[in-house]
Design a protein around this motif. Structure first.
Motif, PDB file in Angstrom:
ATOM      1  N   ARG A  63       0.588 -32.508  -3.515  1.00 48.04           N
ATOM      2  CA  ARG A  63       0.543 -32.500  -5.108  1.00 48.04           C
ATOM      3  C   ARG A  63       0.887 -30.783  -5.324  1.00 48.04           C
ATOM      4  N   ARG A  80       5.797 -40.384  -4.969  1.00 49.61           N
ATOM      5  CA  ARG A  80       4.946 -39.658  -5.844  1.00 49.61           C
ATOM      6  C   ARG A  80       5.064 -38.642  -6.675  1.00 49.61           C
ATOM      7  N   THR A 134      -0.145 -34.266 -12.472  1.00 46.98           N
ATOM      8  CA  THR A 134      -1.468 -34.662 -12.547  1.00 46.98           C
ATOM      9  C   THR A 134      -1.527 -34.917 -14.546  1.00 46.98           C
ATOM     10  N   SER A 167      -2.627 -43.976 -15.801  1.00 47.81           N
ATOM     11  CA  SER A 167      -3.316 -44.368 -14.347  1.00 47.81           C
ATOM     12  C   SER A 167      -3.769 -43.138 -13.845  1.00 47.81           C
ATOM     13  N   ASP A 168      -4.318 -43.532 -12.897  1.00 43.17           N
ATOM     14  CA  ASP A 168      -4.637 -42.513 -11.498  1.00 43.17           C
ATOM     15  C   ASP A 168      -4.978 -41.117 -12.344  1.00 43.17           C
ATOM     16  N   VAL A 211      -7.233 -37.789 -13.390  1.00 36.64           N
ATOM     17  CA  VAL A 211      -8.367 -36.769 -12.873  1.00 36.64           C
ATOM     18  C   VAL A 211      -9.052 -36.962 -14.460  1.00 36.64           C
ATOM     19  N   ARG A 246      -8.261 -41.725 -10.670  1.00 35.13           N
ATOM     20  CA  ARG A 246      -7.664 -40.859  -9.540  1.00 35.13           C
ATOM     21  C   ARG A 246      -9.087 -40.859  -8.701  1.00 35.13           C
ATOM     22  N   SER A 247      -9.768 -39.189  -9.568  1.00 35.57           N
ATOM     23  CA  SER A 247     -10.614 -38.737  -9.237  1.00 35.57           C
ATOM     24  C   SER A 247     -12.046 -38.484 -11.162  1.00 35.57           C
ATOM     25  N   VAL A 257     -14.634 -45.011  -7.029  1.00 36.98           N
ATOM     26  CA  VAL A 257     -13.320 -44.084  -7.964  1.00 36.98           C
ATOM     27  C   VAL A 257     -12.839 -43.042  -5.690  1.00 36.98           C
ATOM     28  N   PRO A 258     -11.524 -42.925  -5.800  1.00 35.58           N
ATOM     29  CA  PRO A 258     -11.189 -42.362  -4.862  1.00 35.58           C
ATOM     30  C   PRO A 258     -11.734 -41.721  -4.487  1.00 35.58           C
ATOM     31  N   LYS A 259     -12.470 -40.147  -5.160  1.00 27.67           N
ATOM     32  CA  LYS A 259     -12.688 -39.252  -5.674  1.00 27.67           C
ATOM     33  C   LYS A 259     -13.662 -38.867  -6.069  1.00 27.67           C
TER      34      LYS A 259
END
Length: 339
Positions: free
Chosen positions: A92, A104, A108, A175-176, A178, A201-202, A283-285
């Protein structure tokens, strides 16, 4: 704009490479500023902000046009990396794609949810910084607040505000994400995650409530305070609207306090009273960000709970409750690190 180093093009740098180049860039930025500009740009964290994964920011500065903004972001990254946060491959970092990351992109998507009495307006400084860094940012205003105050009505509750944010994410085809919630916004983003966790994502709780199953916001406040708010709604808000808490009580900086007071509007009482069903969708984070410049604070209980929890990242800010107003640069950098 600063030039991207050759080693950062097309592959992920090592942390050692990133630190060396960051130190060189740091020196170039420092030397380009006058003493007054240097003092203004200096990272005033006083040891408080050491976000995990901060090394992802070491190269973020190469995409920034404003030297003073680049200075703050760069120093944050260097100090976070030095704190032992552990190496990230740099996927990132602006312009540094990880070949193992299947193409990717570095951008973000942030959805920033305000707290009670506020509106999307409170994030304007942070949103500008994130957009300048190449990110996509949404700052929706919840029904009945901010520029949508004309929609205030007795039917507005926590579910209404959850659907506001679910609607933004679905209709903008995001999507994805934060997803950040400030204060009461923590109740909202928890409800959103229950419905569309796969889009997130977060989850970032910014000096915010983190509700457990079957709890309302009032369940986390002293009974005396919640009683005062109910009385206020009965006496001054037609039975369903709560008067804003003054900015001074949130320790907002003196320069912005009058502006915040002028912008805040009454909050629907039902949003504080409705209990939320929480099943714990993953969620991932998850990140908790605590403002430590205001005491007493109902958010200290959450900071204590998550500070040493291995399932959470933890960041603190040496300012009052409205972090996005008091420390927009620091918050923007921390949000990028939370991605």
């Amino acid at each position: 704009m600063m030039d991207m180093p050759d080693w950062c093009k097309g592959h992920a740098p090592s942390l050692e490479q990133a630190q060396v180049e960051a130190e060189h860039a740091f020196t170039r930025i420092r030397d380009s500023l006058s003493e007054a500009e240097y003092d203004e740009a200096l990272w005033k964290k006083d040891g408080q902000v050491l976000g995990h994964g901060g090394q992802n920011l070491l190269i973020e500065t190469f995409s920034l046009d404003d030297p003073k903004q680049a200075f703050a972001v760069l120093q944050y990254g260097m100090e976070a990396a030095a704190s032992g946060a552990g190496r990230q491959d740099g996927a990132r970092m602006v312009g540094c794609a990880d070949p193992a990351d299947s193409g990717r992109t570095t951008m973000t998507t942030f959805v920033l949810v305000h707290g009670a009495w506020h509106g999307g307006w409170c994030y304007k400084r942070v949103a500008r910084l994130l957009r300048q860094a190449g990110h996509e940012v949404y700052t929706p205003t919840l029904t009945g607040l901010g520029e949508r105050a004309h929609l205030m009505n007795r039917a507005i509750d926590l579910d209404t505000h959850v659907q506001d944010i679910v609607g933004v994410i679905r209709c903008e085809e995001l999507s994805d994400v934060v997803l950040c919630g400030h204060s009461y916004g923590g109740m909202v983003i928890t409800g959103v995650a229950e419905q569309i966790a796969a889009k997130i994502r977060s989850l970032v709780y910014l000096d915010a409530f983190v509700p457990e199953d079957g709890k309302s916001l009032f369940d986390y406040l002293p009974a005396e305070l919640s009683g005062q708010m109910r009385d206020d709604a009965a006496q001054n808000g037609e039975g369903y609207k709560v008067t804003p808490i003054p900015a001074a009580a949130f320790a907002v900086n003196a320069q912005d306090a009058a502006w915040v007071d002028a912008m805040c509007v009454k909050q629907p009482l039902a949003t504080f009273e409705q209990k939320l069903e929480v099943s714990g969708r993953q969620v991932p984070k998850r990140v908790y960000m605590l403002a430590v410049g205001r005491e007493p604070s109902p958010f200290q209980q959450f900071g204590a709970r998550f500070k040493d929890d291995q399932g959470w990242q933890f960041v603190s800010f040496a300012c009052g409750h409205d972090v996005m107003v008091d420390q927009p640069q620091e918050l923007a950098a921390a949000l990028i690190a939370a991605a």
